[in-house]
Design a protein around this motif. Structure first.
Motif, PDB file in Angstrom:
ATOM      1  N   GLY A   1       0.805  -1.206   0.000  1.00  0.00           N
ATOM      2  CA  GLY A   1       0.000   0.000   0.000  1.00  0.00           C
ATOM      3  C   GLY A   1       0.837   1.255   0.000  1.00  0.00           C
ATOM      4  N   PRO A   2       0.196   2.395   0.193  1.00  0.00           N
ATOM      5  CA  PRO A   2       0.927   3.664   0.177  1.00  0.00           C
ATOM      6  C   PRO A   2       1.786   3.839   1.427  1.00  0.00           C
ATOM      7  CG  PRO A   2      -1.366   4.029   0.773  1.00  0.00           C
ATOM      8  CD  PRO A   2      -1.251   2.575   0.404  1.00  0.00           C
ATOM      9  N   VAL A   3       2.683   4.794   1.353  1.00  0.00           N
ATOM     10  CA  VAL A   3       3.485   5.160   2.513  1.00  0.00           C
ATOM     11  C   VAL A   3       2.568   5.708   3.608  1.00  0.00           C
ATOM     12  CG1 VAL A   3       5.331   6.667   3.349  1.00  0.00           C
ATOM     13  CG2 VAL A   3       5.504   5.605   1.091  1.00  0.00           C
ATOM     14  N   GLN A   4       2.870   5.365   4.848  1.00  0.00           N
ATOM     15  CA  GLN A   4       2.035   5.779   5.973  1.00  0.00           C
ATOM     16  C   GLN A   4       2.859   6.563   6.984  1.00  0.00           C
ATOM     17  OE1 GLN A   4       0.387   2.066   7.436  1.00  0.00           O
ATOM     18  NE2 GLN A   4      -1.391   2.228   6.109  1.00  0.00           N
ATOM     19  N   ILE A   5       2.185   7.488   7.647  1.00  0.00           N
ATOM     20  CA  ILE A   5       2.756   8.258   8.745  1.00  0.00           C
ATOM     21  C   ILE A   5       1.973   7.903  10.007  1.00  0.00           C
ATOM     22  CG2 ILE A   5       3.199  10.539   9.701  1.00  0.00           C
ATOM     23  CD1 ILE A   5       5.018   9.848   7.401  1.00  0.00           C
ATOM     24  N   ALA A   6       2.688   7.446  11.010  1.00  0.00           N
ATOM     25  CA  ALA A   6       2.066   7.069  12.285  1.00  0.00           C
ATOM     26  C   ALA A   6       2.702   7.863  13.405  1.00  0.00           C
ATOM     27  CB  ALA A   6       2.223   5.569  12.535  1.00  0.00           C
ATOM     28  N   ARG A   7       1.909   8.205  14.397  1.00  0.00           N
ATOM     29  CA  ARG A   7       2.411   8.885  15.598  1.00  0.00           C
ATOM     30  C   ARG A   7       1.519   8.495  16.767  1.00  0.00           C
ATOM     31  NH1 ARG A   7      -0.267  11.490  11.164  1.00  0.00           N
ATOM     32  NH2 ARG A   7      -1.901  12.843  11.982  1.00  0.00           N
ATOM     33  N   GLY A   8       2.074   8.676  17.961  1.00  0.00           N
ATOM     34  CA  GLY A   8       1.296   8.292  19.127  1.00  0.00           C
ATOM     35  C   GLY A   8       1.980   8.647  20.422  1.00  0.00           C
ATOM     36  N   VAL A   9       1.255   8.367  21.501  1.00  0.00           N
ATOM     37  CA  VAL A   9       1.717   8.632  22.864  1.00  0.00           C
ATOM     38  C   VAL A   9       1.375   7.413  23.710  1.00  0.00           C
ATOM     39  CG1 VAL A   9       1.505  10.101  24.899  1.00  0.00           C
ATOM     40  CG2 VAL A   9       1.386  11.120  22.612  1.00  0.00           C
ATOM     41  N   GLU A  10       2.319   6.988  24.545  1.00  0.00           N
ATOM     42  CA  GLU A  10       2.104   5.908  25.502  1.00  0.00           C
ATOM     43  C   GLU A  10       2.701   6.337  26.836  1.00  0.00           C
ATOM     44  OE1 GLU A  10       4.038   2.561  23.861  1.00  0.00           O
ATOM     45  OE2 GLU A  10       2.774   2.447  22.071  1.00  0.00           O
ATOM     46  N   GLY A  11       1.981   6.070  27.891  1.00  0.00           N
ATOM     47  CA  GLY A  11       2.526   6.464  29.186  1.00  0.00           C
ATOM     48  C   GLY A  11       1.733   5.918  30.342  1.00  0.00           C
ATOM     49  N   ARG A  12       2.326   6.033  31.517  1.00  0.00           N
ATOM     50  CA  ARG A  12       1.679   5.619  32.756  1.00  0.00           C
ATOM     51  C   ARG A  12       2.186   6.507  33.884  1.00  0.00           C
ATOM     52  NH1 ARG A  12       5.140   1.052  31.829  1.00  0.00           N
ATOM     53  NH2 ARG A  12       7.089   1.277  33.024  1.00  0.00           N
ATOM     54  N   GLY A  13       1.398   6.580  34.938  1.00  0.00           N
ATOM     55  CA  GLY A  13       1.756   7.389  36.087  1.00  0.00           C
ATOM     56  C   GLY A  13       1.266   6.748  37.369  1.00  0.00           C
ATOM     57  N   THR A  14       1.978   7.013  38.467  1.00  0.00           N
ATOM     58  CA  THR A  14       1.642   6.482  39.786  1.00  0.00           C
ATOM     59  C   THR A  14       1.683   7.605  40.796  1.00  0.00           C
ATOM     60  OG1 THR A  14       2.598   4.325  39.223  1.00  0.00           O
ATOM     61  CG2 THR A  14       2.239   4.796  41.552  1.00  0.00           C
ATOM     62  N   LEU A  15       0.656   7.678  41.623  1.00  0.00           N
ATOM     63  CA  LEU A  15       0.557   8.691  42.670  1.00  0.00           C
ATOM     64  C   LEU A  15       0.474   8.001  44.017  1.00  0.00           C
ATOM     65  CD1 LEU A  15       0.121  11.580  43.738  1.00  0.00           C
ATOM     66  CD2 LEU A  15      -2.334  11.260  43.317  1.00  0.00           C
ATOM     67  N   ARG A  16       1.446   8.280  44.875  1.00  0.00           N
ATOM     68  CA  ARG A  16       1.442   7.770  46.251  1.00  0.00           C
ATOM     69  C   ARG A  16       0.905   8.873  47.161  1.00  0.00           C
ATOM     70  NH1 ARG A  16       5.902   5.583  43.756  1.00  0.00           N
ATOM     71  NH2 ARG A  16       7.057   7.536  44.025  1.00  0.00           N
ATOM     72  N   THR A  17      -0.223   8.608  47.747  1.00  0.00           N
ATOM     73  CA  THR A  17      -0.945   9.641  48.488  1.00  0.00           C
ATOM     74  C   THR A  17      -0.359   9.928  49.856  1.00  0.00           C
ATOM     75  OG1 THR A  17      -2.478   8.010  49.389  1.00  0.00           O
ATOM     76  CG2 THR A  17      -3.051   9.023  47.273  1.00  0.00           C
ATOM     77  N   GLY A  18       0.464   9.049  50.383  1.00  0.00           N
ATOM     78  CA  GLY A  18       0.962   9.207  51.746  1.00  0.00           C
ATOM     79  C   GLY A  18       0.150   8.438  52.761  1.00  0.00           C
ATOM     80  N   LEU A  19      -1.068   8.053  52.398  1.00  0.00           N
ATOM     81  CA  LEU A  19      -1.881   7.193  53.254  1.00  0.00           C
ATOM     82  C   LEU A  19      -1.451   5.751  53.059  1.00  0.00           C
ATOM     83  CD1 LEU A  19      -4.296   7.067  55.229  1.00  0.00           C
ATOM     84  CD2 LEU A  19      -5.770   6.749  53.238  1.00  0.00           C
TER      85      LEU A  19
END
Length: 759
Positions: free
Chosen positions: A593-611
């Motif tokens: 097929g034709p040439v393709q352009i792909a982009r994206g974001v992947e991530g994760r986060g953790t919050l320790r509340t202190g409790l």
């Protein structure tokens, strides 16, 4: 010097000199204690009248408990890019009966549900065929695309599961553009040597969208220099799933014939004859039985029998793996040698039948794979350059050979034909793969890296070689095919620590993948008309990507984020090949097929509340793919999944025997649809039909895109001694939704209970 004669020495010994008036306590003190008593520590003389108490020598402390074995193998290199790790205990604590539930919350990983217990992976806009799946360090056999990898794996058989995100230039066989899923069936080898200690769990659960009944078990124990482990899983899913509607008149109805049975069993033995040597052998077997393909099987007659249904009668994998790791000290450096050998067998048996059909079609595909791999790693002593770095070099060699067997038979269901039971008459033109096809692949890779406390640099390169041999098939392949390819890949990156909490990294990759056997040997699926396969040499896939990563590790918040972009060429689509015009005419074929352009974001986060025990986590995955080059006019590509993510809060106090969980899974709306998708009534229900537009009764309205979805899950667990009870309610608000092209969808509100006994 004057020497006394011997006689004088004898006289002196017989008549010693008298003691002086002033005695020396160091010389004329008490007699020495007997040899079998502890000698007191001598003390200096005190003033007259002082009490002198000799100090006793304290008893010798007990000998430290020493492990019978301490492995000194070449340590694994730290992962410098985004990766997600799941351990077996974490999966059980999440009340997961299969890897479908264990992989919830992996950023950038979409799961497409085709059948009960069958989830196909999708990452960075690419199918699971672009993901390398490794089992104990060897490439998993997928029978040229007919075996879903996740179905062949199990929770008790996945002691550690690691998903390395993004394109990688050096894997078991060259580069891969979508990531690496590595599964280890045994725990870390550094725990070898326990004296008859047993670790394991026995779990039983019920519930979920498929009303899944499951029994899971694993046990591991070691004695001195050997350890053995075994695992087993047995699952049964009922035909009660509530997913996408089988018809527009029954939204959210129960999908009949949406169940199935299956399981997996395996064992592993590790032996360490020397402190720098470890050898192991593992065996794994998985099967799935009688798994229909909904919603195509939903149509039934008055007696409740399916009119036209395709069912997987048997599908599975048998794998035997053996290997060893050796570490040697060479002039201050450490040389590591790793060896793997494997033999695998796969089978896929499908049948299409029904009351509205006059014939029953049966396709049987089998194959075997045998291969081996060798890796040499050199770890040099730390040196001071821009930082105190640890240089490392790894050379890898891998190869395997596949032999496929593919058969298709048709049997009459009409009474007047009186055809005896069995498969029926064989028809080679209907086979899904080519009988007798041989696939040979190999690869060599080199990785160089320098790891420091503040900065790390790495570079890698590999070349994958392949050979495909296909015999002639009358009416399908006129002449035998022998096609080969060479696909080079490369990677270069850097990671720098800024301050004490922030780390940034950048990597550029160039990945080439050779001819995919699943596209070169593609045949008609049961009940469908497939396009002709791609021509040999025309399916080279190229992915040029760049990635920027950010990691923040603070006292309260941890964040891992990757932003990437790629240009791709060689993606196969259904089209017309000019070479077919003279012989076959305008027939559909898989073509680049034709040439393709792909982009994206992947991530994760953790919050320790202190409790105590209260932690919040979030993940996000976003991908967008367009047809067209970087400087060309671009249009959206078909089949791009909705952005997805999770939000979860868990409270597991250390002083309490219970814990609670609240989790939200969401799909964001996707409004960028291809031209073909805008004509799909399931994706654009607000648009009028073609007949309505032709009649001029209504006006055309723009498509709002694929709708999003929101699922809310709540759960709790209770620990009572060695027992643990996990309860989870999925999709509490009974929301319906599915990814594009997903036959099953999320399913309605469902509960699951898992009882676990830990040894």
């Amino acid at each position: 010097m004057t020497l006394l004669p011997l006689a004088a020495l004898v006289a002196l010994a017989a008549d010693p000199a008298p003691a002086s008036a002033t005695e020396n306590p160091w010389v004329d003190g008490p007699q020495a204690p007997p040899p079998d008593e502890a000698a007191p520590i001598p003390t200096a003389p005190r003033e007259p009248g002082a009490t002198v108490d000799p100090l006793d020598v304290p008893p010798r402390p007990p000998e430290p408990v020493r492990r019978p074995l301490e492995l000194r193998l070449l340590p694994s290199a730290a992962e410098l890019r985004l990766s997600t790790e799941r351990f077996r205990e974490q999966s059980l604590d999440a009340a997961a009966l299969d890897l479908d539930g264990a992989l919830i919350g992996v950023p950038g990983l979409w799961l497409i549900h085709e059948q009960a217990g069958v989830a196909r992976m999708q990452a960075r806009g690419l199918s699971e065929r672009r993901v390398a799946v490794l089992l104990d360090g060897v490439p998993l056999f997928d029978l040229a695309g007919l075996l879903p990898p996740l179905e062949q794996l199990s929770v008790p058989g996945s002691a550690r599961l690691t998903f390395a995100h993004g394109a990688r230039a050096t894997t078991a066989l060259g580069g891969v553009p979508a990531g690496v899923l590595a599964v280890d069936t045994g725990a870390s080898p550094r725990e070898l040597g326990e004296s008859l200690r047993l670790d394991g769990a026995l779990a039983a659960g019920y519930g979920g969208p498929d009303l899944e009944k499951g029994a899971l078990a694993y046990v591991e124990g070691g004695l001195f220099r050997a350890r053995a482990g075994a695992h087993a899983a047995l699952l049964n899913r009922e035909d009660q799933r509530r997913g996408r509607a089988p018809s527009e008149a029954e939204p959210g109805a129960v999908l009949v014939r949406s169940g199935g049975s299956g399981g997996a069993v395996g064992a592993r033995v590790d032996v360490a004859p020397l402190s720098g040597l470890r050898v192991f052998s593992s065996w794994h077997s998985a099967r799935a039985f009688v798994v229909p393909r909904p919603p195509g099987c939903a149509d039934s007659n008055a007696q409740g029998r399916a009119r036209d249904c395709t069912t997987t009668l048997e599908r599975g994998l048998d794998a035997w793996i053996a290997g060893g790791d050796l570490a040697l000290g060479v002039a201050g450096a450490t040389l590591g040698v790793g060896l793997r050998a494997h033999a695998q067998h796969g089978i896929a048996l499908d049948e299409r039948s029904g009351t509205s059909l006059s014939f029953a079609d049966r396709a049987r595909d089998e194959g075997v794979r045998a291969g081996a791999g060798l890796s040499l790693g050199l770890l040099l002593p730390r040196v001071a350059l821009w930082d105190v770095v640890e240089p490392r070099a790894v050379v890898s060699l891998d190869g395997y050979r596949d032999v496929l067997s593919s058969h298709f038979a048709r049997r009459s269901l009409r009474v007047r034909d009186a055809e005896p039971p069995g498969d029926g008459l064989e028809d080679p033109l209907g086979a899904r793969r080519v009988d007798g096809a041989v696939i040979e692949r190999g690869g060599v890779g080199l990785e160089l890296r320098a790891d420091g406390a503040r900065a790390s640099l790495w570079g890698a390169g590999s070349i994958a070689l392949g050979q495909l041999t296909v015999p002639a098939v009358a009416g399908r392949i006129e002449q035998p095919i022998e096609a080969g390819f060479a696909a080079p890949s490369g990677e270069a990156g850097a990671r720098v620590r800024v301050g004490e909490e922030l780390t940034v990294g950048a990597v550029a990759t160039h990945v080439q993948q050779g001819d995919d056997p699943a596209t070169l040997l593609l045949g008609p699926e049961l009940g469908t008309v497939a396009p002709l396969p791609a021509r040999p040499g025309g399916a080279i896939f190229v992915d040029d990507a760049a990635e920027l990563s950010l990691a923040w590790q603070g006292t309260i918040v941890d964040v891992d984020l990757a932003v990437w972009g790629a240009q791709r060429a060689g993606t196969l689509v259904v089209g017309l090949d000019p070479e077919d015009a003279a012989t076959l005419g305008e027939v559909p074929r898989l073509v680049p097929g034709p040439v393709q352009i792909a982009r994206g974001v992947e991530g994760r986060g953790t919050l320790r509340t202190g409790l105590d025990g209260l932690v919040a986590r979030a993940t996000i995955g976003l991908v967008d793919v367009d047809d067209g080059g970087l400087f060309d006019a671009r249009t959206p590509t078909t089949g791009v999944p909705n952005p997805q993510g999770t939000l979860a809060a868990a409270w597991d106090p250390s002083t309490m025997p219970f814990g609670v969980l609240a989790r939200a899974r969401f799909l964001l709306p996707q409004q960028r649809l291809s031209t073909a998708e805008q004509q799909d009534p399931l994706l654009c229900p607000e648009r009028p039909s073609d007949d309505q537009l032709a009649a001029g009764v209504v006006q055309d309205r723009p498509c709002t895109g694929a709708a999003g979805a929101f699922l809310f899950d709540v759960g709790a667990h209770l620990d009572v001694g060695a027992f643990r009870v996990d309860a989870l309610v999925e999709n509490l608000l009974d929301q319906q939704g599915a990814l594009r092209g997903e036959p099953l969808g999320f399913g309605g509100a469902a509960g699951r209970v898992l009882l676990t006994l830990r040894l």
